[in-house]
Structure formats: structure tokens, C-alpha cells
Design a protein around this motif. Structure first.
Motif, PDB file in Angstrom:
ATOM      1  N   LYS A  71      34.914  35.771  42.285  1.00  0.00           N
ATOM      2  CA  LYS A  71      34.573  37.487  41.737  1.00  0.00           C
ATOM      3  C   LYS A  71      35.793  38.067  41.234  1.00  0.00           C
ATOM      4  O   LYS A  71      35.890  38.848  40.398  1.00  0.00           O
ATOM      5  CB  LYS A  71      33.579  37.964  42.620  1.00  0.00           C
ATOM      6  N   ASP A  72      37.080  37.824  42.165  1.00  0.00           N
ATOM      7  CA  ASP A  72      38.155  38.638  41.817  1.00  0.00           C
ATOM      8  C   ASP A  72      39.259  37.892  42.648  1.00  0.00           C
ATOM      9  O   ASP A  72      39.094  36.906  43.070  1.00  0.00           O
ATOM     10  CB  ASP A  72      37.719  40.178  42.316  1.00  0.00           C
ATOM     11  N   GLU A  73      40.629  38.538  42.210  1.00  0.00           N
ATOM     12  CA  GLU A  73      41.758  38.232  42.678  1.00  0.00           C
ATOM     13  C   GLU A  73      41.945  38.007  44.177  1.00  0.00           C
ATOM     14  O   GLU A  73      42.536  37.188  44.740  1.00  0.00           O
ATOM     15  CB  GLU A  73      42.867  38.877  42.011  1.00  0.00           C
ATOM     16  N   LYS A  74      41.268  38.947  44.709  1.00  0.00           N
ATOM     17  CA  LYS A  74      41.501  39.073  46.244  1.00  0.00           C
ATOM     18  C   LYS A  74      40.552  37.685  46.860  1.00  0.00           C
ATOM     19  O   LYS A  74      41.121  37.224  48.061  1.00  0.00           O
ATOM     20  CB  LYS A  74      40.326  40.097  46.765  1.00  0.00           C
ATOM     21  N   ALA A  75      39.586  37.348  46.166  1.00  0.00           N
ATOM     22  CA  ALA A  75      38.841  36.192  46.924  1.00  0.00           C
ATOM     23  C   ALA A  75      39.608  35.101  46.511  1.00  0.00           C
ATOM     24  O   ALA A  75      39.621  34.129  47.470  1.00  0.00           O
ATOM     25  CB  ALA A  75      37.474  36.046  46.130  1.00  0.00           C
TER      26      ALA A  75
END
Length: 228
Positions: A71-75
Motif C-alpha cells: 500500500k505504501d513506502e512504509k510497508a
């Protein structure tokens, strides 16, 4: 530590945004290696749907390969990814072990590669999940699969590279070694023989068999040279 094995066999399913080529590659590799590991491999469902995109994991599956975009860069930078928080797939009809693995989080194993498996104290595997982030390169996606399909059967894909500076007067580039992949098949077959015939689940058993095989080959080659 003891030899890894799947007492109930493997029911493989590729789900999510499945790239047909990689889905087929994964299944064919697992089928080929599974035969050498004496492990039953099945693909639930209709053959026409095996490598199509799917939004859910089926009730028969105990080996899930999930392709999807995190879903995002954090993931993508996380040490673990979780179903729902980081990637979506319907697990309402999945086996309890598969639901548990996905809910507990999958550990990062490389670029866009996350895995988790459930095994008991006897190293009997009941479930395995591999998540491949489709945002990484296809080379990285394939590397993830090529590493973890063999690993899921209990053998690390470590190969010997053999190189020669010259061969019959020709110079051989150092970056083009001969890669001996036969060791992978050897280990799978030896491990299966130890489990099923010798009833020896120790890690030393397949190593001993491989040592005997290599010594036999060395003796055969030496005898052929003597005959010449």
C-alpha cells in the motif's frame, strides 16, 4: 534440527495480481522439485483459472503465493507486512493456518519478498505463504520465487560455481562460470530417501548420502581414466 517435510502434501495457489508467466514458473518449479522431494503437489480449482488474478485464498490451499502491490513506502521498508494493513486479500475462506500466518505478519526476505510458514517441533510444515510485491522489478520478483520455492521444501538453493581461466586454449570470462544446480535435486532426493526409507530425519543423513554419491562418482571417473 530435523528434515523439513509436508506430511499432508501441498495444495498450491497463486492469488492476487498474478503475472501469468511468474505464476506458471512458480507452479512448474514447485511441481518439479516436489516430485524429487517425494511430496504430493496439487493445484486446486480449474486449470483455466490457475494463473488468473484472484481476490481470495481458497479453502483447500495450504501454500499461497500472493502477488500484490504494497500500500505504501512504509510497508515496503517494513520488517514485516500484515494482511489488511499493508496488502489486501480475502482470507475469510482460507485454512486456519493460512489465516494465522497472514494475520501474524510475514517477515521481509529481500526486495519485495516476504514469507512465513507454520511448522511443528518435528518440522512438519502445514502452511506456507509467500508475498511478492509487484512494484519491484520482475527480476527481483523471480529471485524471490527462485529462492523460496526450494526453501519451502526444506533445501536452500545454494549452488556451486565452477570456472576455468582457459579451456582448450580459449580464454573463459570470469563472470561466466558453470553453475552446478544438480546439488539441489540431489539434496531433495537424499532427504526424501532418509525420511521415507531410512526413517532418519537428521540433517546429517542427506549430507552423508551426498558424500557417498560424490565418492562413487570420483571412483568411477578414476577407473575410467585408468582404463584409458
Amino acid at each position: 534440527m530435523t528434515l523439513t517435510h509436508w506430511p499432508d502434501g501441498i495444495a498450491f495457489e497463486a492469488v492476487g495480481d498474478v503475472p501469468a508467466e511468474l505464476g506458471f514458473h512458480s507452479a512448474s518449479m514447485l511441481k518439479f522439485l516436489g516430485e524429487h522431494a517425494k511430496t504430493q503437489i496439487s493445484l486446486p480449482g480449474s486449470p483455466g483459472n490457475w494463473f488468473l488474478p484472484k481476490g481470495s485464498i481458497g479453502p483447500e490451499t495450504n501454500y499461497a503465493l500472493l502477488f500484490g502491490r504494497l500500500k505504501d513506502e512504509k510497508a515496503r521498508n517494513a520488517t514485516k507486512v500484515y494482511i489488511g494493513r499493508d496488502i489486501d486479500i480475502d482470507i475469510s475462506n482460507a485454512k486456519p493456518e493460512i489465516r494465522r500466518l497472514l494475520s501474524s505478519g510475514l517477515s521481509v526476505q529481500g526486495a519485495g519478498c516476504f514469507a512465513a510458514w507454520g511448522a511443528n517441533e518435528k518440522n512438519e510444515v502445514r502452511g506456507f505463504v509467500l508475498v511478492v510485491d509487484t512494484e519491484v522489478s520482475q527480476l527481483d520478483q523471480r529471485a524471490c520465487i527462485d529462492r523460496f520455492v526450494p526453501s519451502s521444501l526444506g533445501v536452500l538453493p545454494v549452488f556451486s560455481n565452477l570456472s576455468w581461466s582457459k579451456y582448450e586454449g580459449k580464454r573463459i570470462p570470469e563472470d561466466e562460470p558453470f553453475v552446478d544446480e544438480s546439488e539441489l535435486v540431489f539434496l531433495l532426493r537424499a532427504s526424501a530417501y532418509c525420511r521415507d526409507v531410512l526413517e532418519d530425519f537428521s540433517l546429517q543423513c542427506p549430507a552423508a548420502i551426498l558424500g557417498d554419491v560424490y565418492r562413487h562418482h570420483e571412483s568411477t571417473l578414476s577407473n575410467s581414466e585408468t582404463v584409458k
